[in-house]
Design an enzyme around this catalytic site. Structure first.
Site, short mmCIF file in Angstrom:
data_model
loop_
_atom_site.label_atom_id
_atom_site.label_comp_id
_atom_site.label_asym_id
_atom_site.label_seq_id
_atom_site.Cartn_x
_atom_site.Cartn_y
_atom_site.Cartn_z
N ASN A 251 0.80 -1.22 0.00
CA ASN A 251 0.00 0.00 0.00
C ASN A 251 0.83 1.27 0.00
O ASN A 251 1.98 1.29 0.46
CB ASN A 251 -0.89 0.05 1.27
CG ASN A 251 -1.95 -1.01 1.30
OD1 ASN A 251 -2.82 -1.05 0.45
ND2 ASN A 251 -1.87 -1.88 2.30
N GLU A 330 -4.16 -8.62 9.68
CA GLU A 330 -3.86 -7.53 8.74
C GLU A 330 -2.68 -7.96 7.87
O GLU A 330 -1.63 -8.34 8.39
CB GLU A 330 -3.52 -6.25 9.50
CG GLU A 330 -3.00 -5.10 8.67
CD GLU A 330 -3.97 -4.70 7.57
OE1 GLU A 330 -3.54 -4.67 6.39
OE2 GLU A 330 -5.14 -4.43 7.88
N ASP A 355 -2.53 -12.97 5.47
CA ASP A 355 -3.72 -12.91 4.63
C ASP A 355 -4.91 -13.45 5.41
O ASP A 355 -4.81 -14.52 6.04
CB ASP A 355 -3.50 -13.73 3.37
CG ASP A 355 -4.75 -13.83 2.51
OD1 ASP A 355 -5.01 -12.88 1.75
OD2 ASP A 355 -5.46 -14.85 2.61
N GLY A 356 -6.03 -12.75 5.37
CA GLY A 356 -7.18 -13.11 6.19
C GLY A 356 -7.69 -14.51 5.92
O GLY A 356 -7.93 -15.28 6.86
N ASP A 373 -13.53 -7.00 6.84
CA ASP A 373 -13.33 -5.62 6.40
C ASP A 373 -12.02 -5.51 5.63
O ASP A 373 -11.26 -4.55 5.79
CB ASP A 373 -13.35 -4.68 7.60
CG ASP A 373 -13.41 -3.21 7.19
OD1 ASP A 373 -13.85 -2.94 6.05
OD2 ASP A 373 -13.01 -2.35 8.00
#
Length: 529
Positions: A251, A330, A355-356, A373
């Protein structure tokens, strides 16, 4: 049969090194392009398609041009002049790129009425990257001409050149992603590889005792720019509240702070991802609505958040349900670090980097509340939007447990992203409810196998603290029971990028219509005020 135009240098080693570093630079510029564009246009598969397609076209044109140029002018000086020009152009991208993107986007806003992000990202990519990558495309065919001694060994020579170029491309893929961009940022990554190309060109001109002064000046300037303390802010038009601007593997990261709140954005154009109110009050955003889930659940002892961010929902759970256990997953480690440093995420929150879906699949624990989310720019990652994923969530809920999913960018059009998600979830969970968030474009979804969940929620929330109860009453008044439909996402077929882009295009189109009306009534200069 001898090729009388080659070789032009006493040793091939330098030309082989040129092939290696030019291949490395191509991939570094491509990855840099994605990071430069991502804060404004997202890093979705659609934008990646635009980048890759544009770059492949530029390289193809360069291949043709380079081959013809080498046949007509077998002296390699022309090639290294082009590399020096690429170095200068690449070095200017960190300084001019954001303004080019803003200018191109502003111009297109006057004329484009649909697919704005696609057109804006395409035109920005064309202006910024086609020219330098077209010049880099001339390297391989030119070097093939210069390094071939005779037809007897040209296959061997060409194979070695291609191998070195490919190896350079591989290193140029990993080095920016895992080293330079996380360590020094996108801007300095462009400068580093510009300096490499400038040094190669300079070395050639020194060996030929030509263009030494110009090459030396160019290389020195580019190298000096690496250490220049310049503000590379992506949000260059609004930097007053920015306290941190950084980049991670995943990001662009921006933390802003004012008198009332601290917020995290993972892109410039698409809003806030996490927020902390300094007063300790409710945020007024979707996190508050999501707090209906613990009241619906039979218990609220164990909470799992897939997409922790900086922990807004986690802190709210700890405040209103003291003693609960909160685990947050996260994928971006830098966000976890930011949550501790800037947002004071409580140590009680078990923040896991990963990774979720992968983490959930490996976990043997079950939970009372699971919040989903996780977003990649403008869309939920496809692997966290499918029937298979929501089945995994279902199996990790305790009896009476509730899943809450944050869905951004609601749309009224048929076959929207949210409609797909609702139908997919309803195919797994027997009881599904949605509520629109009054501030913003979010839609909160609650799913459970417990038929008593809604009655339990209505019984409990009036006894909660006043501000909390008021939000819950708003949820109750606007809660909608939904039935499933035929729009199902699976691991095999989940076009979330296209669906998300369609909704975002609707939102942008509405905003652009307002701007066009303003320009028609008051003139283009009215935008400045």
């Amino acid at each position: 049969m001898e090729n009388k135009s080659a070789p032009v240098m006493g040793r091939k080693l330098f030309l082989y090194a040129t092939s290696f570093f030019s291949g490395m630079s191509v991939m570094a510029i491509e990855l840099g392009a994605s990071r430069l564009l991502a804060p404004y246009f997202s890093s979705s598969q659609i934008v990646w398609t635009v980048i890759i397609g544009t770059i492949m076209i530029a390289m193809a044109i360069g291949n043709v041009w380079g081959g013809r140029s080498a046949d007509k002018h077998p002296e390699p000086e022309r090639l290294f002049k082009r590399l020096l020009l690429v170095a200068i152009w690449t070095a200017l991208i960190p300084f001019a790129g954001r303004y080019v993107i803003a200018g191109v986007s502003g111009l297109l806003a006057l004329f484009v009425h649909s697919n704005f992000l696609v057109w804006a990202s395409l035109c920005s990519c064309l202006v910024l990257f086609v020219f330098p990558l077209m010049l880099l495309g001339t390297v391989s065919p030119s070097l093939m001409k210069y390094t071939t001694d005779s037809l007897d060994d040209n296959g061997k020579t060409l194979g070695e050149l291609e191998a070195l170029n490919t190896i350079g491309s591989i290193i140029g893929t990993f080095l920016p992603t895992f080293v330079t961009i996380p360590a020094v940022g996108t801007a300095r990554t462009f400068l580093i590889f510009a300096a490499i190309l400038a040094i190669i060109s300079l070395a050639f001109f020194i060996s030929r005792r030509r263009w030494i002064a110009r090459g030396a000046v160019s290389a020195a300037v580019i190298t000096a720019l690496i250490f220049t303390p310049v503000n590379y802010s992506f949000a260059f038009w609004d930097s007053g509240d920015i306290v941190l601007e950084d980049e991670s593997i995943y990001n662009y990261l921006q933390v802003t702070e004012n008198e009332s709140r601290i917020a995290l954005s993972t892109n410039v154009a698409f809003g806030v991802q996490s927020i902390k109110m300094k007063s300790g009050n409710m945020t007024g955003m979707y996190y508050d609505y999501a707090l209906a889930a613990p009241l619906m659940a039979e218990n609220a002892q164990d909470v799992l958040i897939l997409g922790l961010g900086t922990g807004t929902f986690a802190e709210q759970c700890l405040e209103y349900f003291p003693g609960c256990n909160v685990t947050g997953v996260e994928i971006d480690e830098k966000i976890v670090n930011i949550s501790r440093e800037y947002f004071d995420l409580p140590e009680e929150v078990n923040a896991v980097v990963g990774d979720g879906r992968a983490w959930l699949t490996a976990s043997e624990d079950s939970y009372d509340v699971i919040m989903v989310d996780a977003y990649q720019d403008i869309t939920i990652p496809f692997q966290m939007s499918s029937v298979e994923f929501f089945t995994e969530v279902y199996e990790h809920l305790n009896p009476g447990g509730v899943m809450v999913v944050n869905m951004s960018m609601r749309s009224e059009s048929e076959g929207s992203m949210n409609e797909y998600l609702i139908d997919t979830i309803a195919s797994v969970f027997p009881h599904v409810y949605t509520v629109r968030v009054s501030a913003g474009t979010n839609l909160e979804l609650f799913a459970t196998a417990d038929r008593d969940a809604l009655a339990r929620f209505r019984e409990r929330y009036p006894s909660e603290p006043e501000e909390y109860a008021a939000i819950m009453q708003r949820v109750d008044e606007n809660l909608v029971t939904v039935e499933g439909g035929d729009y199902i996402l699976t691991d095999d077929k989940a076009p979330v990028e296209l669906l998300g882009m369609r909704v975002l295009d609707e939102i942008i189109a509405g905003e652009l219509d307002i701007l066009r009306d303003q320009i028609a009534e008051d003139g283009i200069m009215s935008l400045l005020s």
